[in-house]
Design a protein around this motif. Sequence first.
Motif, PDB file in Angstrom:
ATOM      1  N   ARG A 238       3.428  -0.503 -16.819  1.00 35.03           N
ATOM      2  CA  ARG A 238       3.815  -1.936 -16.604  1.00 35.03           C
ATOM      3  C   ARG A 238       2.822  -2.609 -15.693  1.00 35.03           C
ATOM      4  N   LEU A 239       1.580  -2.138 -15.633  1.00 36.83           N
ATOM      5  CA  LEU A 239       0.565  -2.933 -14.810  1.00 36.83           C
ATOM      6  C   LEU A 239       0.000  -4.186 -15.782  1.00 36.83           C
ATOM      7  N   GLN A 240       0.142  -5.231 -15.136  1.00 34.06           N
ATOM      8  CA  GLN A 240      -0.391  -6.435 -16.032  1.00 34.06           C
ATOM      9  C   GLN A 240      -1.742  -6.845 -15.492  1.00 34.06           C
ATOM     10  N   LEU A 241      -2.251  -7.584 -16.460  1.00 35.15           N
ATOM     11  CA  LEU A 241      -3.769  -8.056 -16.102  1.00 35.15           C
ATOM     12  C   LEU A 241      -3.756  -9.039 -14.770  1.00 35.15           C
ATOM     13  N   GLY A 242      -2.732  -9.828 -14.600  1.00 31.84           N
ATOM     14  CA  GLY A 242      -2.386 -10.446 -13.277  1.00 31.84           C
ATOM     15  C   GLY A 242      -2.217  -9.703 -12.073  1.00 31.84           C
ATOM     16  N   ASP A 243      -2.009  -8.254 -12.274  1.00 33.06           N
ATOM     17  CA  ASP A 243      -1.653  -7.587 -11.062  1.00 33.06           C
ATOM     18  C   ASP A 243      -3.260  -7.047 -10.336  1.00 33.06           C
ATOM     19  N   ILE A 244      -4.025  -7.458 -11.059  1.00 34.84           N
ATOM     20  CA  ILE A 244      -5.494  -6.753 -10.415  1.00 34.84           C
ATOM     21  C   ILE A 244      -6.133  -8.175 -10.131  1.00 34.84           C
ATOM     22  N   HIS A 245      -6.201  -8.028  -8.699  1.00 36.07           N
ATOM     23  CA  HIS A 245      -6.873  -9.420  -8.128  1.00 36.07           C
ATOM     24  C   HIS A 245      -8.253  -8.876  -7.612  1.00 36.07           C
ATOM     25  N   TRP A 246      -9.231  -9.474  -8.493  1.00 29.27           N
ATOM     26  CA  TRP A 246     -10.722  -9.154  -8.498  1.00 29.27           C
ATOM     27  C   TRP A 246     -11.231  -9.525  -7.311  1.00 29.27           C
ATOM     28  N   ASP A 248      -9.871 -10.641  -4.366  1.00 28.73           N
ATOM     29  CA  ASP A 248      -9.413  -9.950  -3.077  1.00 28.73           C
ATOM     30  C   ASP A 248      -9.704  -8.306  -3.196  1.00 28.73           C
ATOM     31  N   GLU A 249      -9.973  -7.930  -4.372  1.00 29.16           N
ATOM     32  CA  GLU A 249     -10.213  -6.200  -4.478  1.00 29.16           C
ATOM     33  C   GLU A 249      -8.927  -5.721  -4.219  1.00 29.16           C
ATOM     34  N   SER A 250      -7.875  -6.000  -4.728  1.00 30.57           N
ATOM     35  CA  SER A 250      -6.535  -5.424  -4.681  1.00 30.57           C
ATOM     36  C   SER A 250      -5.998  -5.409  -5.954  1.00 30.57           C
ATOM     37  N   ILE A 251      -5.021  -4.362  -5.995  1.00 28.96           N
ATOM     38  CA  ILE A 251      -4.398  -4.027  -7.156  1.00 28.96           C
ATOM     39  C   ILE A 251      -2.684  -3.485  -7.031  1.00 28.96           C
ATOM     40  N   PHE A 252      -1.810  -4.376  -7.504  1.00 32.24           N
ATOM     41  CA  PHE A 252      -0.450  -4.332  -7.543  1.00 32.24           C
ATOM     42  C   PHE A 252       0.523  -3.388  -8.395  1.00 32.24           C
ATOM     43  N   PHE A 253       1.237  -2.686  -8.191  1.00 30.33           N
ATOM     44  CA  PHE A 253       2.012  -1.967  -8.881  1.00 30.33           C
ATOM     45  C   PHE A 253       3.708  -2.340  -8.881  1.00 30.33           C
ATOM     46  N   THR A 254       4.201  -2.424  -9.906  1.00 29.04           N
ATOM     47  CA  THR A 254       5.802  -2.574  -9.613  1.00 29.04           C
ATOM     48  C   THR A 254       6.252  -1.420  -9.667  1.00 29.04           C
ATOM     49  N   ARG A 255       7.092  -1.111  -8.557  1.00 31.19           N
ATOM     50  CA  ARG A 255       7.726   0.109  -8.457  1.00 31.19           C
ATOM     51  C   ARG A 255       8.760   0.347  -9.361  1.00 31.19           C
ATOM     52  N   SER A 256       9.030   1.603  -9.768  1.00 30.32           N
ATOM     53  CA  SER A 256      10.213   1.927 -10.552  1.00 30.32           C
ATOM     54  C   SER A 256      11.333   1.976  -9.870  1.00 30.32           C
ATOM     55  N   LYS A 257      11.532   2.287  -8.746  1.00 35.25           N
ATOM     56  CA  LYS A 257      12.760   2.358  -8.196  1.00 35.25           C
ATOM     57  C   LYS A 257      12.922   1.279  -7.100  1.00 35.25           C
ATOM     58  N   ARG A 258      12.087   0.927  -6.274  1.00 33.48           N
ATOM     59  CA  ARG A 258      12.140  -0.077  -5.129  1.00 33.48           C
ATOM     60  C   ARG A 258      12.404  -1.396  -5.919  1.00 33.48           C
ATOM     61  N   LEU A 259      11.784  -1.557  -7.201  1.00 36.42           N
ATOM     62  CA  LEU A 259      11.815  -2.931  -8.103  1.00 36.42           C
ATOM     63  C   LEU A 259      10.972  -4.012  -7.112  1.00 36.42           C
ATOM     64  N   GLY A 260      10.037  -3.453  -6.542  1.00 34.93           N
ATOM     65  CA  GLY A 260       9.157  -4.239  -5.703  1.00 34.93           C
ATOM     66  C   GLY A 260       7.687  -4.157  -5.951  1.00 34.93           C
ATOM     67  N   PRO A 265      -5.815  -1.488  -2.111  1.00 30.39           N
ATOM     68  CA  PRO A 265      -7.034  -1.870  -2.279  1.00 30.39           C
ATOM     69  C   PRO A 265      -7.546  -1.232  -3.509  1.00 30.39           C
ATOM     70  N   LEU A 266      -8.265  -2.101  -4.221  1.00 29.81           N
ATOM     71  CA  LEU A 266      -8.914  -1.787  -5.448  1.00 29.81           C
ATOM     72  C   LEU A 266     -10.041  -1.003  -5.139  1.00 29.81           C
ATOM     73  N   VAL A 267     -10.071   0.575  -5.373  1.00 31.07           N
ATOM     74  CA  VAL A 267     -11.220   1.307  -5.278  1.00 31.07           C
ATOM     75  C   VAL A 267     -12.190   0.726  -6.027  1.00 31.07           C
ATOM     76  N   GLN A 268     -13.485   0.917  -5.773  1.00 31.15           N
ATOM     77  CA  GLN A 268     -14.644   0.398  -6.541  1.00 31.15           C
ATOM     78  C   GLN A 268     -14.744   1.065  -7.999  1.00 31.15           C
ATOM     79  N   SER A 269     -14.743   2.506  -7.879  1.00 30.41           N
ATOM     80  CA  SER A 269     -14.677   3.321  -8.864  1.00 30.41           C
ATOM     81  C   SER A 269     -13.713   2.938 -10.210  1.00 30.41           C
ATOM     82  N   ILE A 270     -12.600   2.939  -9.546  1.00 27.47           N
ATOM     83  CA  ILE A 270     -11.444   2.567 -10.398  1.00 27.47           C
ATOM     84  C   ILE A 270     -11.570   1.085 -11.149  1.00 27.47           C
TER      85      ILE A 270
END
Length: 382
Positions: A238-246, A248-260, A265-270
Amino acid sequence: MAKSTLRLTAELLVAVEDSLKLAERPNSIISLQDIEEAGTRWASRRAVPPILHPSLSKQRFIRQAVRWLAFMERLQPAYAPAKPHEEKLIEFADFMLRERGLSPATIALRCQTVCQFLDQLCDGGRSLNDVTISEIDSKLAARVNEGHYVRASVQTHASSLRSFFRFAETHGWCKEGIAASIMAPRVFQQESLPSSPSWSEVQKLLGSMEENTPSAIRDRAILMVLAVYGVRAGEVARLQLGDIHWEDESIFFTRSKRLGKHNFPLVQSIGDSIIRYLREVRPTSPHREVFLTVRAPFRPMTAGTLWPVVARRLRAIATSIKHHGPHALRHACATRLINEGLSLKEVGDHLGHRSLETTRIYAKVDLVRLRQVASFDLGGLQ
C-alpha cells in the motif's frame, strides 16, 4: 507490452475472429459456450511445430477471446445465480466493521473462510437452518486433513465459524447452540518461537542481490523495507509515492490493523535503493503505489504477490527456517531490535502492535537477558 507479446496476442485474436466467424455476424452477441467450443476446435488443430499442449492452447484462446469480446461489448454476460448466504455474509461483515471494529483484512479473512464452508454446507439450496453441528465438524475435519493445517490454523477456522454462527443465532438463521458446539484444539499463548533468519543471513540476502535486472532492483528495495522497518507485506504493497517525504527524510506506512499512519526516518540506503528503482525500473503509470509488477500490464503489487518475491530469494540463503515469507523478515527485524537492547515496549511500537502481549513472544529470543537470568546467583537457596 513487448512487441513479441503484442504480436502473439494479435495472432491469437486473428484466430479468434476466424474461429468464431465474427465478420459474418457483425452485430451478434457471443456466448461463453460458443467461445469454449471454438477454443476446443482451435486447440485440436495440427500446429506445425506444436507449441503448447491442447489444454493450454484452449485456455489461452478462451482468455483472449473473452477479453477482446468484452472490450468490444459483444460478450454475453454470464449471470451467476446469487448464493443464498451472500446477503448474510454482507450483514456479518458490516457487523464486524461497525460493532466489533475489526480491520478490513481480518473481516475479509473471516468472510472468505466462512464462505468456503457455507458453499459446501448450503450446497443445493439448503438453508442455514438445516445445517447440523455434525456436518460442520466433518467439513472442518476434511478441510484440516486436506490442508495439513497446524493447530493455530485450525483454531482460526473454527473461531471464524463460531463467530458467524453466533451472529446467525441472534438473527434466527440457524439452530441455537451450534456456535457453542464448534470445538477447536487449544493453543497456548507464546507456545512457539518466531521463525526468522538471523540478521547475518538477512545481510547476506541483501548483499547477494547485486544483479542489474529490473526484478532484482525492485526486489532489493522491497526486501530492505521489509527487513529494516519490520512492516507487513500489505503495508509495503500500500506504500504510495506521496508517503515518501524526501525533503523531511521520512517514510509513512498505513498500518493494516491500526488503520493509521506510522512514520519512520528514511534510511539513506533504503532511499537510495528506492530512487534507483524509480529511475531505472518503475514504468510510467497512473497508479500511485510505489511497487509495481515488472511485466505488463503494470499494476500494483499485493501482499500475495510479495510472498513469492521474498520466499524465492530467502530460501536460497536461510534453509533452516520453516517460513520464508515477508513475515519472517518482520520477525528478523524484531529479533535484531531485541538483541540491540530495546525494550519490548519499544519493539512493539516499532512493529505497530496494539498490545504488549503480542510483542512478548520476542522475549524468548532475547538471549542476552535470558543468560542474565540463567546466571543469577540464588545464594545457596534450594
